[in-house]
Design an enzyme around this catalytic site. Structure first.
Site, PDB file in Angstrom:
ATOM      1  N   ARG A  23       1.039  -1.559  -0.001  1.00 42.73           N
ATOM      2  CA  ARG A  23      -0.158  -0.240  -0.110  1.00 42.73           C
ATOM      3  C   ARG A  23       0.599   1.271  -0.007  1.00 42.73           C
ATOM      4  O   ARG A  23       0.466   2.002  -0.939  1.00 42.73           O
ATOM      5  CB  ARG A  23      -1.559  -0.026   1.114  1.00 42.73           C
ATOM      6  CG  ARG A  23      -1.873  -0.948   1.181  1.00 42.73           C
ATOM      7  CD  ARG A  23      -3.110  -0.942   2.482  1.00 42.73           C
ATOM      8  NE  ARG A  23      -1.350  -1.665   3.469  1.00 42.73           N
ATOM      9  CZ  ARG A  23      -1.952  -0.957   4.774  1.00 42.73           C
ATOM     10  NH1 ARG A  23      -2.784  -0.196   4.975  1.00 42.73           N
ATOM     11  NH2 ARG A  23      -1.017  -1.584   5.827  1.00 42.73           N
ATOM     12  N   ASN A  41      -6.611  -2.718   1.860  1.00 41.72           N
ATOM     13  CA  ASN A  41      -6.163  -4.167   2.762  1.00 41.72           C
ATOM     14  C   ASN A  41      -7.273  -4.589   2.709  1.00 41.72           C
ATOM     15  O   ASN A  41      -8.013  -4.668   2.959  1.00 41.72           O
ATOM     16  CB  ASN A  41      -5.432  -4.524   3.430  1.00 41.72           C
ATOM     17  CG  ASN A  41      -4.196  -4.608   3.738  1.00 41.72           C
ATOM     18  OD1 ASN A  41      -2.953  -4.404   2.611  1.00 41.72           O
ATOM     19  ND2 ASN A  41      -2.795  -4.094   4.552  1.00 41.72           N
TER      20      ASN A  41
END
Length: 93
Positions: A23, A41
């Site tokens: 990320r 996520n």
């Protein structure tokens, strides 16, 4: 050259993509390219991302996500084109 046309692409990236800074690497790459959107996520271990920007740079960021940062192993990427929503900035959710 920018033509003012924006696209929106939603990705779901499967593989070893959590716990490897996926990320944060995506956010840094997006900010460097000037792409707006977000990344997060998902409970099943995948990563979801939404990108809005010029077609060429969204494609470049999508290509990055097909490989990921060091330590990641991307097995499969689901890719969907959507209508742009005018997202501004890029964040990690």
């Amino acid at each position: 050259m920018q033509d003012g046309r924006l696209i929106r692409r939603r990705l779901v990236v499967h593989g070893r993509v959590q716990g490897v800074a996926f990320r944060y690497a995506t956010r840094e790459r997006a900010r460097a390219l000037g792409v707006d959107g977000w990344v997060r996520n998902l409970p099943d271990g995948s990563v979801e991302a939404v990108f809005e920007g010029q077609p060429g740079i969204v494609t470049e960021l999508t290509a990055f996500c097909r490989v990921g940062p060091p330590g990641a192993r991307v097995d499969r990427v689901e890719e969907h084109t959507e209508e742009p929503e005018g997202v501004r900035g890029f964040g990690v959710r």
